[in-house]
Design an enzyme around this catalytic site. Structure first.
Site, PDB file in Angstrom:
ATOM      1  N   CYS A 156     -38.102  18.608 -11.440  1.00  0.00           N
ATOM      2  CA  CYS A 156     -38.728  18.008 -12.630  1.00  0.00           C
ATOM      3  C   CYS A 156     -40.094  18.636 -12.859  1.00  0.00           C
ATOM      4  CB  CYS A 156     -38.919  16.497 -12.460  1.00  0.00           C
ATOM      5  SG  CYS A 156     -37.506  15.604 -11.800  1.00  0.00           S
ATOM      6  N   HIS A 179     -42.293  19.399 -16.180  1.00  0.00           N
ATOM      7  CA  HIS A 179     -43.223  18.311 -16.521  1.00  0.00           C
ATOM      8  C   HIS A 179     -44.395  18.356 -15.563  1.00  0.00           C
ATOM      9  CE1 HIS A 179     -40.285  16.507 -19.237  1.00  0.00           C
ATOM     10  NE2 HIS A 179     -39.362  16.624 -18.284  1.00  0.00           N
ATOM     11  N   CYS A 193     -31.904  15.390 -18.621  1.00  0.00           N
ATOM     12  CA  CYS A 193     -32.648  16.471 -17.949  1.00  0.00           C
ATOM     13  C   CYS A 193     -31.887  16.948 -16.708  1.00  0.00           C
ATOM     14  CB  CYS A 193     -34.060  16.015 -17.572  1.00  0.00           C
ATOM     15  SG  CYS A 193     -35.142  15.790 -19.013  1.00  0.00           S
ATOM     16  N   CYS A 232     -28.683 -15.655 -23.926  1.00  0.00           N
ATOM     17  CA  CYS A 232     -29.955 -15.334 -23.285  1.00  0.00           C
ATOM     18  C   CYS A 232     -31.012 -16.314 -23.782  1.00  0.00           C
ATOM     19  CB  CYS A 232     -30.401 -13.915 -23.652  1.00  0.00           C
ATOM     20  SG  CYS A 232     -29.130 -12.651 -23.558  1.00  0.00           S
ATOM     21  N   CYS A 251     -31.484 -19.873 -22.219  1.00  0.00           N
ATOM     22  CA  CYS A 251     -32.268 -19.950 -20.985  1.00  0.00           C
ATOM     23  C   CYS A 251     -33.690 -19.424 -21.166  1.00  0.00           C
ATOM     24  CB  CYS A 251     -31.561 -19.193 -19.862  1.00  0.00           C
ATOM     25  SG  CYS A 251     -30.100 -20.089 -19.250  1.00  0.00           S
ATOM     26  N   HIS A 252     -33.822 -18.256 -21.782  1.00  0.00           N
ATOM     27  CA  HIS A 252     -35.118 -17.573 -21.739  1.00  0.00           C
ATOM     28  C   HIS A 252     -36.015 -17.805 -22.946  1.00  0.00           C
ATOM     29  CE1 HIS A 252     -34.212 -15.658 -17.980  1.00  0.00           C
ATOM     30  NE2 HIS A 252     -33.081 -15.148 -18.457  1.00  0.00           N
ATOM     31  N   CYS A 295     -26.956 -11.964 -15.233  1.00  0.00           N
ATOM     32  CA  CYS A 295     -27.176 -13.136 -16.086  1.00  0.00           C
ATOM     33  C   CYS A 295     -25.931 -13.437 -16.919  1.00  0.00           C
ATOM     34  CB  CYS A 295     -28.400 -12.931 -16.979  1.00  0.00           C
ATOM     35  SG  CYS A 295     -29.982 -13.202 -16.116  1.00  0.00           S
TER      36      CYS A 295
HETATM   37  C1  HEC Z   1     -35.905  22.785 -17.531  1.00  0.00           C
HETATM   38  C2  HEC Z   1     -36.804  21.813 -18.083  1.00  0.00           C
HETATM   39  C3  HEC Z   1     -36.767  20.397 -17.634  1.00  0.00           C
HETATM   40  C4  HEC Z   1     -36.568  19.864 -16.383  1.00  0.00           C
HETATM   41  C5  HEC Z   1     -36.278  20.586 -15.099  1.00  0.00           C
HETATM   42  C6  HEC Z   1     -36.698  18.435 -16.526  1.00  0.00           C
HETATM   43  N1  HEC Z   1     -36.975  18.118 -17.815  1.00  0.00           N
HETATM   44 FE1  HEC Z   1     -37.392  16.249 -18.528  1.00  0.00          FE
HETATM   45  N2  HEC Z   1     -37.587  17.022 -20.394  1.00  0.00           N
HETATM   46  C7  HEC Z   1     -37.431  18.333 -20.734  1.00  0.00           C
HETATM   47  C8  HEC Z   1     -37.518  18.473 -22.177  1.00  0.00           C
HETATM   48  C9  HEC Z   1     -37.386  19.776 -22.973  1.00  0.00           C
HETATM   49  C10 HEC Z   1     -37.730  17.168 -22.685  1.00  0.00           C
HETATM   50  C11 HEC Z   1     -37.827  16.742 -24.141  1.00  0.00           C
HETATM   51  C12 HEC Z   1     -36.410  16.358 -24.523  1.00  0.00           C
HETATM   52  C13 HEC Z   1     -36.202  15.764 -25.870  1.00  0.00           C
HETATM   53  O1  HEC Z   1     -37.150  15.215 -26.438  1.00  0.00           O
HETATM   54  O2  HEC Z   1     -35.045  15.775 -26.307  1.00  0.00           O
HETATM   55  C14 HEC Z   1     -37.773  16.286 -21.532  1.00  0.00           C
HETATM   56  C15 HEC Z   1     -38.006  14.930 -21.622  1.00  0.00           C
HETATM   57  C16 HEC Z   1     -38.144  14.078 -20.537  1.00  0.00           C
HETATM   58  C17 HEC Z   1     -38.529  12.694 -20.617  1.00  0.00           C
HETATM   59  C18 HEC Z   1     -38.880  11.923 -21.909  1.00  0.00           C
HETATM   60  C19 HEC Z   1     -40.270  12.292 -22.343  1.00  0.00           C
HETATM   61  C20 HEC Z   1     -40.719  11.559 -23.591  1.00  0.00           C
HETATM   62  O3  HEC Z   1     -41.921  11.555 -23.854  1.00  0.00           O
HETATM   63  O4  HEC Z   1     -39.895  10.994 -24.310  1.00  0.00           O
HETATM   64  C21 HEC Z   1     -38.517  12.204 -19.358  1.00  0.00           C
HETATM   65  C22 HEC Z   1     -38.838  10.776 -18.923  1.00  0.00           C
HETATM   66  C23 HEC Z   1     -38.131  13.297 -18.480  1.00  0.00           C
HETATM   67  N3  HEC Z   1     -37.913  14.409 -19.234  1.00  0.00           N
HETATM   68  C24 HEC Z   1     -38.021  13.202 -17.098  1.00  0.00           C
HETATM   69  C25 HEC Z   1     -37.556  14.214 -16.291  1.00  0.00           C
HETATM   70  C26 HEC Z   1     -37.269  14.065 -14.870  1.00  0.00           C
HETATM   71  C27 HEC Z   1     -37.442  12.753 -14.084  1.00  0.00           C
HETATM   72  C28 HEC Z   1     -36.825  15.269 -14.430  1.00  0.00           C
HETATM   73  C29 HEC Z   1     -36.276  15.607 -13.090  1.00  0.00           C
HETATM   74  C30 HEC Z   1     -35.144  14.847 -12.631  1.00  0.00           C
HETATM   75  C31 HEC Z   1     -36.867  16.181 -15.560  1.00  0.00           C
HETATM   76  N4  HEC Z   1     -37.296  15.497 -16.668  1.00  0.00           N
HETATM   77  C32 HEC Z   1     -36.556  17.517 -15.489  1.00  0.00           C
HETATM   78  C33 HEC Z   1     -37.269  19.395 -19.871  1.00  0.00           C
HETATM   79  C34 HEC Z   1     -37.026  19.285 -18.526  1.00  0.00           C
HETATM   80  C1  HEC Z   2     -27.907 -19.800 -17.327  1.00  0.00           C
HETATM   81  C2  HEC Z   2     -29.220 -19.313 -17.502  1.00  0.00           C
HETATM   82  C3  HEC Z   2     -29.448 -17.871 -17.888  1.00  0.00           C
HETATM   83  C4  HEC Z   2     -28.898 -17.147 -18.905  1.00  0.00           C
HETATM   84  C5  HEC Z   2     -27.872 -17.590 -19.935  1.00  0.00           C
HETATM   85  C6  HEC Z   2     -29.523 -15.848 -18.849  1.00  0.00           C
HETATM   86  N1  HEC Z   2     -30.399 -15.776 -17.815  1.00  0.00           N
HETATM   87 FE1  HEC Z   2     -31.652 -14.233 -17.379  1.00  0.00          FE
HETATM   88  N2  HEC Z   2     -32.339 -15.242 -15.756  1.00  0.00           N
HETATM   89  C7  HEC Z   2     -31.952 -16.510 -15.380  1.00  0.00           C
HETATM   90  C8  HEC Z   2     -32.653 -16.892 -14.174  1.00  0.00           C
HETATM   91  C9  HEC Z   2     -32.513 -18.221 -13.447  1.00  0.00           C
HETATM   92  C10 HEC Z   2     -33.476 -15.797 -13.834  1.00  0.00           C
HETATM   93  C11 HEC Z   2     -34.441 -15.700 -12.645  1.00  0.00           C
HETATM   94  C12 HEC Z   2     -35.715 -16.414 -12.984  1.00  0.00           C
HETATM   95  C13 HEC Z   2     -36.394 -15.821 -14.189  1.00  0.00           C
HETATM   96  O1  HEC Z   2     -37.069 -14.781 -14.102  1.00  0.00           O
HETATM   97  O2  HEC Z   2     -36.212 -16.377 -15.292  1.00  0.00           O
HETATM   98  C14 HEC Z   2     -33.272 -14.786 -14.861  1.00  0.00           C
HETATM   99  C15 HEC Z   2     -33.929 -13.557 -14.894  1.00  0.00           C
HETATM  100  C16 HEC Z   2     -33.818 -12.641 -15.918  1.00  0.00           C
HETATM  101  C17 HEC Z   2     -34.590 -11.422 -16.005  1.00  0.00           C
HETATM  102  C18 HEC Z   2     -35.635 -10.927 -15.003  1.00  0.00           C
HETATM  103  C19 HEC Z   2     -37.025 -11.284 -15.453  1.00  0.00           C
HETATM  104  C20 HEC Z   2     -38.089 -10.758 -14.533  1.00  0.00           C
HETATM  105  O3  HEC Z   2     -39.270 -10.978 -14.829  1.00  0.00           O
HETATM  106  O4  HEC Z   2     -37.780 -10.147 -13.513  1.00  0.00           O
HETATM  107  C21 HEC Z   2     -34.199 -10.792 -17.151  1.00  0.00           C
HETATM  108  C22 HEC Z   2     -34.705  -9.474 -17.677  1.00  0.00           C
HETATM  109  C23 HEC Z   2     -33.186 -11.624 -17.777  1.00  0.00           C
HETATM  110  N3  HEC Z   2     -32.979 -12.739 -17.002  1.00  0.00           N
HETATM  111  C24 HEC Z   2     -32.552 -11.328 -18.962  1.00  0.00           C
HETATM  112  C25 HEC Z   2     -31.487 -12.070 -19.494  1.00  0.00           C
HETATM  113  C26 HEC Z   2     -30.712 -11.669 -20.647  1.00  0.00           C
HETATM  114  C27 HEC Z   2     -30.957 -10.416 -21.467  1.00  0.00           C
HETATM  115  C28 HEC Z   2     -29.752 -12.611 -20.832  1.00  0.00           C
HETATM  116  C29 HEC Z   2     -28.594 -12.629 -21.786  1.00  0.00           C
HETATM  117  C30 HEC Z   2     -27.694 -11.529 -21.716  1.00  0.00           C
HETATM  118  C31 HEC Z   2     -29.973 -13.631 -19.832  1.00  0.00           C
HETATM  119  N4  HEC Z   2     -31.013 -13.265 -19.018  1.00  0.00           N
HETATM  120  C32 HEC Z   2     -29.240 -14.809 -19.733  1.00  0.00           C
HETATM  121  C33 HEC Z   2     -31.076 -17.334 -16.043  1.00  0.00           C
HETATM  122  C34 HEC Z   2     -30.361 -16.984 -17.182  1.00  0.00           C
END
Ligand code: HEC
Ligand code: HEC
Ligand code: HEC
Lengths: 157, 270
Positions: free
Chosen positions: B86, B90, B123, B186, B189-190, B231
């Protein structure tokens, strides 16, 4: 063998044995209440308490607190406290609330415990996998009656 | 008064300052698009108990920081058939410090909304000739933790207009859909019940600004979409899988509900 038979009754799977069981799709609601017993057999309040406070059964305790089951740890606070429910409501209303609370409280978060279809992406219990066919209701007819019998014992002092 | 056992409660008024000097916004006014439903938004950190809160206040006590460190090693490691790391393209994670706060994000060239993991996989496969990582794999979450640290303290600012809008709408619809045999959304609950206990769990707003989260429950970093999966499963529903179009849309929507909170990952949760 006796043990297996008991389990089947608890799960409500002994269709033939039940006297006048009303199937989930045949329940008649009137203003959200259900007059007729779902199982035809009087509810057992002690069993109802167990169902209400056990996670794998009714799990009412997840959402409702009650002094009446203060010995059970961790009460939820999503719904109202259940103490006094037997004074606030008629038996038929409580049966309706437990079977399908949405018939009285529009849009309520409380799940419907005696219903088998109309779900969005129903799952196979807590596996995250799709349900195969119609689901059994969350509680059997007799379990609903037991819970209702328990709620009827929760009177205002 | 309640006589029965209750878990130790959170200090919802506590303020999060990391390492004594980095102030994290864990409570702020809700973004405009939420004005019909919420006045303020709160990070999940506010709902955790004192011990868990404290663990996140010092990087030496935060077990999630180990993942971020491994992420740094991964960043410098050569992977794939092109012989690149990477770091070859980057200039260190600092050069990617806007990523965590702005993803999921519309990618014009690809014509799709991309999560961080989708971009990193792009990437890995297209730039480096390496294998794609599985969604929420340990390696991916280490990269995410590293990018979260690079962005820590900056406000979440996910774009919801323009070409991303239709995906955002899909995510919003999912957020309010009552799934499974328990028919819970969601929002049930949330949004309607944050701050309330559901059995022994203290419900937060389900925000994702703290991800990846180190959960004490499973002692590892956890990804956003795996959390969604848990969830949804708990509503007795057939879940969606991490990486699915539904969860990508949902992540965009949920992330946007946190616009204004600070990036705080890797966070500590129970
Ligand atoms: C050979 C070049 C190359 C390598 C190696 C590479 N990248 Fe990238 N990366 C890019 C390019 C070019 C973009 C812009 C892509 C686009 O916008 O479509 C990008 C975009 C990204 C972005 C989003 C940046 C933004 O601002 O939106 C992330 C996060 C990222 N790379 C992480 C990684 C990671 C983690 C690795 C290693 C596992 C990696 N890249 C390896 C070329 C590379
Ligand atoms: C029956 C209850 C219930 C429902 C429905 C539910 N959740 Fe949760 N969720 C929980 C509980 C309990 C936790 C753990 C405590 C907390 O962070 O709220 C949790 C945790 C999370 C967390 C982690 C928050 C953190 O700070 O780490 C995310 C993200 C989340 N729920 C998203 C969702 C989404 C998106 C949906 C719907 C697809 C959903 N939940 C539906 C009960 C629920
Ligand atoms: C996921 C949460 C949840 C679960 C589980 C749940 N309830 Fe409820 N319940 C509620 C809510 C919320 C209300 C308030 C109704 C409304 O929406 O206005 C309610 C209302 C009630 C009422 C009427 C309250 C009153 O006294 O005025 C009774 C009785 C009741 N529930 C019993 C039960 C029983 C018995 C169970 C288990 C078999 C159960 N509930 C499971 C959430 C729940």
């Amino acid at each position: 063998m006796k043990r297996i038979a008991t389990t089947l009754v608890v799960l409500g799977l002994t269709a033939g044995a039940a006297l006048a069981e009303v199937a989930p799709n045949d329940v008649a609601f009137e203003d959200g209440a259900i007059e007729q017993s779902l199982s035809g057999t009087a509810g057992n309040a002690e069993n109802g308490r167990k169902i209400a406070t056990t996670k794998s059964l009714g799990n009412c305790v997840s959402c409702h607190a009650a002094e009446a089951y203060a010995d059970v740890p961790f009460h939820g606070e999503i719904g109202p406290m259940l103490d006094g429910a037997g004074s606030r409501w008629e038996e038929a209303q409580l049966r309706g609330i437990v079977a399908n609370a949405k018939m009285i409280f529009e849009g309520t978060m409380m799940p419907a415990f005696y219903k088998t279809n109309g779900y969005i992406r129903p799952g196979n219990a807590y596996t995250g996998k799709a349900a195969e066919g119609d689901l059994p209701p969350l509680l059997s007819a007799q379990q609903v009656e037991d819970v209702v019998a328990y709620l009827m014992t929760l009177k205002d002092e | 008064a309640f006589a029965f056992a209750a878990p130790v409660l959170a200090d919802e008024d506590a303020e999060l300052i990391v390492n004594g000097d980095l102030s994290i916004v864990t409570k702020t006014a809700a973004p405009a698009h939420l004005s019909d439903s919420l006045d303020e938004i709160l990070s999940g950190w506010r709902f955790r108990n004192d011990d868990t809160q404290v663990m996140q206040m010092d990087d030496f006590d935060n077990p999630g920081m180990l993942g971020a460190d491994v992420g740094l090693d991964q960043f410098a490691a050569v992977m794939g058939s092109e012989g690149k790391s990477c770091a070859d393209c980057h200039d260190g994670p600092e050069s990617l410090s806007t990523v965590r706060a702005t993803y999921p994000k519309w990618n014009e060239a690809a014509g799709e909304v991309r999560t961080m993991q989708m971009q990193i996989n792009d990437c890995l496969t297209n730039q480096m000739g390496a294998e794609a990582e599985k969604y929420d794999s340990a390696k991916m979450l280490n990269f995410e933790a590293m990018l979260a640290v690079a962005a820590r303290g900056t406000p979440v600012n996910v774009a919801i207009d323009g070409p991303a809008q239709s995906v955002w709408e899909t995510g919003k619809e999912l957020y309010y859909t009552r799934f499974g045999q328990l028919e819970l959304s969601c929002a049930n609950c949330h949004e309607d019940n944050y701050g309330n206990m559901i059995r022994a769990d203290h419900l937060s707003q389900g925000q994702v600004n703290g991800f990846p989260t180190y959960r004490l429950k499973n002692a590892k970093l956890n990804g956003i979409q795996s959390r969604f999966k848990g969830c949804v499963r708990d509503t007795r529903a057939e879940t969606f899988n991490p990486g699915s179009p539904e969860f990508i849309a949902l992540e965009l929507y949920v992330a946007s509900r946190g616009n204004g909170l600070s990036v705080e990952g890797p966070s500590v949760r129970n």
